[in-house]
Design an enzyme around this catalytic site. Structure first.
Site, PDB file in Angstrom:
ATOM      1  N   ASP A  48      -4.365   2.991  -2.562  1.00 39.41           N
ATOM      2  CA  ASP A  48      -3.717   4.286  -2.357  1.00 39.41           C
ATOM      3  C   ASP A  48      -2.830   4.641  -3.544  1.00 39.41           C
ATOM      4  OD1 ASP A  48      -2.891   6.391  -0.153  1.00 39.41           O
ATOM      5  OD2 ASP A  48      -1.033   5.777  -1.144  1.00 39.41           O
ATOM      6  N   TYR A  53       2.810   9.471  -8.241  1.00 35.07           N
ATOM      7  CA  TYR A  53       3.228   8.101  -8.573  1.00 35.07           C
ATOM      8  C   TYR A  53       3.124   7.814 -10.074  1.00 35.07           C
ATOM      9  CZ  TYR A  53       2.414   7.455  -3.514  1.00 35.07           C
ATOM     10  OH  TYR A  53       2.401   7.581  -2.151  1.00 35.07           O
ATOM     11  N   LYS A  78      -3.673  11.960  -4.132  1.00 37.67           N
ATOM     12  CA  LYS A  78      -3.065  13.074  -3.377  1.00 37.67           C
ATOM     13  C   LYS A  78      -2.646  14.198  -4.320  1.00 37.67           C
ATOM     14  CE  LYS A  78      -0.958   9.393  -0.623  1.00 37.67           C
ATOM     15  NZ  LYS A  78      -0.500   8.360  -1.543  1.00 37.67           N
ATOM     16  N   HIS A 111      -0.343  15.894  -0.145  1.00 35.07           N
ATOM     17  CA  HIS A 111       0.732  14.900  -0.056  1.00 35.07           C
ATOM     18  C   HIS A 111       1.837  15.308   0.923  1.00 35.07           C
ATOM     19  CE1 HIS A 111       2.570  11.536  -2.746  1.00 35.07           C
ATOM     20  NE2 HIS A 111       2.972  11.399  -1.522  1.00 35.07           N
ATOM     21  N   LEU A 191       5.804  -1.562   6.138  1.00 35.23           N
ATOM     22  CA  LEU A 191       6.774  -2.683   6.109  1.00 35.23           C
ATOM     23  C   LEU A 191       8.204  -2.149   6.095  1.00 35.23           C
ATOM     24  CD1 LEU A 191       4.989  -4.926   3.425  1.00 35.23           C
ATOM     25  CD2 LEU A 191       4.728  -4.959   5.917  1.00 35.23           C
ATOM     26  N   ILE A 229      -1.082   0.541   4.666  1.00 36.84           N
ATOM     27  CA  ILE A 229      -1.263   0.404   3.206  1.00 36.84           C
ATOM     28  C   ILE A 229       0.013  -0.204   2.598  1.00 36.84           C
ATOM     29  CG2 ILE A 229      -3.098   2.064   2.744  1.00 36.84           C
ATOM     30  CD1 ILE A 229      -0.919   4.213   2.288  1.00 36.84           C
ATOM     31  N   SER A 232       2.820  -3.976  -2.563  1.00 36.84           N
ATOM     32  CA  SER A 232       3.532  -5.059  -3.234  1.00 36.84           C
ATOM     33  C   SER A 232       2.986  -5.199  -4.639  1.00 36.84           C
ATOM     34  CB  SER A 232       3.388  -6.395  -2.498  1.00 36.84           C
ATOM     35  OG  SER A 232       4.149  -7.372  -3.196  1.00 36.84           O
ATOM     36  N   ARG A 237       2.585 -11.946  -2.245  1.00 40.75           N
ATOM     37  CA  ARG A 237       2.785 -11.025  -1.118  1.00 40.75           C
ATOM     38  C   ARG A 237       1.536 -10.190  -0.850  1.00 40.75           C
ATOM     39  NH1 ARG A 237       8.801  -8.475  -2.048  1.00 40.75           N
ATOM     40  NH2 ARG A 237      10.008 -10.246  -1.303  1.00 40.75           N
ATOM     41  N   ASN A 241      -0.015 -10.133   2.745  1.00 45.70           N
ATOM     42  CA  ASN A 241      -0.204  -8.881   3.490  1.00 45.70           C
ATOM     43  C   ASN A 241      -1.664  -8.647   3.880  1.00 45.70           C
ATOM     44  OD1 ASN A 241       2.519  -8.520   3.104  1.00 45.70           O
ATOM     45  ND2 ASN A 241       2.317  -6.999   1.475  1.00 45.70           N
TER      46      ASN A 241
HETATM   47  P1  NDP Z   1       6.160  -0.668   2.287  1.00 46.90           P
HETATM   48  O1  NDP Z   1       6.581  -0.525   3.698  1.00 46.90           O
HETATM   49  O2  NDP Z   1       4.753  -0.988   1.987  1.00 46.90           O
HETATM   50  O3  NDP Z   1       7.140  -1.723   1.625  1.00 46.90           O
HETATM   51  C1  NDP Z   1       7.094  -2.022   0.255  1.00 46.90           C
HETATM   52  C2  NDP Z   1       8.303  -2.883  -0.074  1.00 46.90           C
HETATM   53  O4  NDP Z   1       8.247  -4.109   0.634  1.00 46.90           O
HETATM   54  C3  NDP Z   1       8.397  -3.205  -1.528  1.00 46.90           C
HETATM   55  O5  NDP Z   1       9.766  -3.262  -1.868  1.00 46.90           O
HETATM   56  C4  NDP Z   1       7.779  -4.605  -1.614  1.00 46.90           C
HETATM   57  O6  NDP Z   1       8.350  -5.276  -2.719  1.00 46.90           O
HETATM   58  C5  NDP Z   1       8.178  -5.196  -0.291  1.00 46.90           C
HETATM   59  N1  NDP Z   1       7.187  -6.145   0.257  1.00 46.90           N
HETATM   60  C6  NDP Z   1       5.845  -6.028   0.220  1.00 46.90           C
HETATM   61  N2  NDP Z   1       5.253  -7.051   0.853  1.00 46.90           N
HETATM   62  C7  NDP Z   1       6.245  -7.848   1.302  1.00 46.90           C
HETATM   63  C8  NDP Z   1       6.252  -9.059   2.020  1.00 46.90           C
HETATM   64  N3  NDP Z   1       5.126  -9.655   2.411  1.00 46.90           N
HETATM   65  N4  NDP Z   1       7.459  -9.622   2.304  1.00 46.90           N
HETATM   66  C9  NDP Z   1       8.601  -9.028   1.917  1.00 46.90           C
HETATM   67  N5  NDP Z   1       8.664  -7.876   1.237  1.00 46.90           N
HETATM   68  C10 NDP Z   1       7.474  -7.278   0.924  1.00 46.90           C
HETATM   69  O7  NDP Z   1       6.627   0.683   1.575  1.00 46.90           O
HETATM   70  P2  NDP Z   1       6.005   1.872   0.730  1.00 46.90           P
HETATM   71  O8  NDP Z   1       6.946   3.002   0.903  1.00 46.90           O
HETATM   72  O9  NDP Z   1       5.667   1.441  -0.639  1.00 46.90           O
HETATM   73  O10 NDP Z   1       4.661   2.281   1.517  1.00 46.90           O
HETATM   74  C11 NDP Z   1       3.389   1.742   1.219  1.00 46.90           C
HETATM   75  C12 NDP Z   1       2.507   2.733   0.503  1.00 46.90           C
HETATM   76  O11 NDP Z   1       2.328   3.915   1.285  1.00 46.90           O
HETATM   77  C13 NDP Z   1       3.107   3.281  -0.794  1.00 46.90           C
HETATM   78  O12 NDP Z   1       3.077   2.324  -1.827  1.00 46.90           O
HETATM   79  C14 NDP Z   1       2.251   4.491  -1.003  1.00 46.90           C
HETATM   80  O13 NDP Z   1       0.987   4.110  -1.511  1.00 46.90           O
HETATM   81  C15 NDP Z   1       2.161   5.031   0.404  1.00 46.90           C
HETATM   82  N6  NDP Z   1       3.223   6.020   0.703  1.00 46.90           N
HETATM   83  C16 NDP Z   1       2.843   7.316   0.966  1.00 46.90           C
HETATM   84  C17 NDP Z   1       3.771   8.287   1.224  1.00 46.90           C
HETATM   85  C18 NDP Z   1       3.323   9.670   1.499  1.00 46.90           C
HETATM   86  O14 NDP Z   1       4.149  10.583   1.532  1.00 46.90           O
HETATM   87  N7  NDP Z   1       2.052   9.903   1.722  1.00 46.90           N
HETATM   88  C19 NDP Z   1       5.232   8.008   1.209  1.00 46.90           C
HETATM   89  C20 NDP Z   1       5.534   6.597   0.989  1.00 46.90           C
HETATM   90  C21 NDP Z   1       4.550   5.665   0.769  1.00 46.90           C
HETATM   91  P3  NDP Z   1       7.432  -5.972  -3.891  1.00 46.90           P
HETATM   92  O15 NDP Z   1       6.581  -4.909  -4.503  1.00 46.90           O
HETATM   93  O16 NDP Z   1       8.473  -6.503  -4.822  1.00 46.90           O
HETATM   94  O17 NDP Z   1       6.648  -7.045  -3.215  1.00 46.90           O
END
Ligand code: NDP
Length: 274
Positions: A48, A53, A78, A111, A191, A229, A232, A237, A241
């Site tokens: 995604d 981004y 998007k 989006h 998450l 989705i 990380s 991770r 995941n």
């Molecule tokens: P997430 O809920 O996926 O959380 C991501 C965070 O959690 C990062 O800080 C990551 O850090 C950390 N993390 C990941 N895996 C683990 C794990 N196993 N244990 C502990 N911490 C973990 O948040 P997002 O907001 O990024 O949502 C996911 C995706 O959804 C986005 O990346 C994007 O593609 C999409 N999205 C879409 C939106 C929209 O408006 N359509 C808005 C927001 C997100 P690290 O990278 O350091 O592991």
């Protein structure tokens, strides 16, 4: 048959969408290429991204160089609010395809439901589908009234609605509307962006399953039929995941997680977008 990382859900037009993907918001440069590469290496097939981004080039590079046949990878991008409009959205999609280095994206999403231009953008999405630039079209952050608006205008039903979902934000009204209309529900920030991984209930269930809190949240998503989705950039991770298909949550565990709903957004909140 048991759901696995290779499982898909059907979208209109014979398109198959993987049941879990990799989010890339905030990932950039080499770290983004490495994250997508690792995800594809271990069998994640949905990636995604979004023009917003700023990483479509990196995502496209990793997909093209992964060695995984293009038809086996499901790429979502998007259209940003600033590019919503009949002509602007078609142009934005073509620019995304150029940055990705791909001839088609598997899913193109609006989006955000920009008030004045979202219906024009939806017309453009339908046009892009007809032109073969995208294999399926959907929306993101759409509430029930935004979905109703497309229906009332006689537009095609979106294949997917990508919304924020976690046990802390269940959005039952939107989810029910999507399910009843045959719209696949994709869960972003599954998450909680890391903000509720230390919640006592989540931790207790994780300990009982011998899994991590992140894995419990993803399993919860899958059990509800959402397509999570998680994002990380860390290889360990990304693997963690994706390893959420060999355990399950008990009815009590699901009930306890469902009970955490607090309408808690950790990202954008489209609730009040007219
Ligand atoms: P997430 O809920 O996926 O959380 C991501 C965070 O959690 C990062 O800080 C990551 O850090 C950390 N993390 C990941 N895996 C683990 C794990 N196993 N244990 C502990 N911490 C973990 O948040 P997002 O907001 O990024 O949502 C996911 C995706 O959804 C986005 O990346 C994007 O593609 C999409 N999205 C879409 C939106 C929209 O408006 N359509 C808005 C927001 C997100 P690290 O990278 O350091 O592991």
């Amino acid at each position: 048959m048991a759901v696995t990382l290779a499982s898909t859900v059907p979208l209109p037009g014979g398109v198959s969408m993987p049941v879990l993907g990799l989010g890339t918001a905030g990932a950039s440069g080499r770290a983004c290429v490495a994250a997508v590469t690792e995800a594809l290496r271990i069998g994640v097939r949905l990636i995604d991204t979004a023009s917003l981004y700023g990483n479509e080039r990196e995502v496209g590079l990793a997909v093209r160089e992964s060695g995984v046949p293009r038809d086996d990878v499901f790429v979502t991008t998007k259209v940003a609010s600033k590019d919503q409009g009949v002509r602007a959205t078609v142009d934005a999609c073509e620019a995304s395809l150029r940055r990705l280095g791909l001839s088609v994206v598997d899913l193109y999403l609006i989006h955000w439901p920009s008030r004045r231009r979202r219906l024009d953008a939806w017309k453009a999405m339908e046009r892009l589908l007809g032109l073969g630039k995208v294999r399926s079209i959907g929306v993101s952050n759409y509430m029930v009234r935004h979905l109703d608006e497309i229906r009332e205008a006689g537009g095609a039903t979106p294949a997917v609605n990508q919304i924020e979902l976690s046990p802390f934000l269940r959005q039952a009204d939107v989810v029910d509307a999507c399910v009843s209309r045959g719209i696949a529900v994709e869960a972003y920030s599954p998450l909680t962006r890391g903000r509720r991984l230390d919640d006592p209930t989540v931790r207790r269930i994780a300990a009982a399953c011998g899994r991590s809190p992140a894995q419990v949240l993803l399993r919860w998503s899958l059990r509800h039929g959402f397509i999570p989705i998680p994002k990380s950039e860390r290889p360990e991770r990304i693997r963690e995941n994706a390893a959420v298909f060999d355990f399950d949550l008990s009815p009590d565990g699901m009930g306890a997680l469902d009970g955490l709903d607090a309408d808690a957004h950790f990202d954008w909140d489209p609730t009040d977008v007219p």
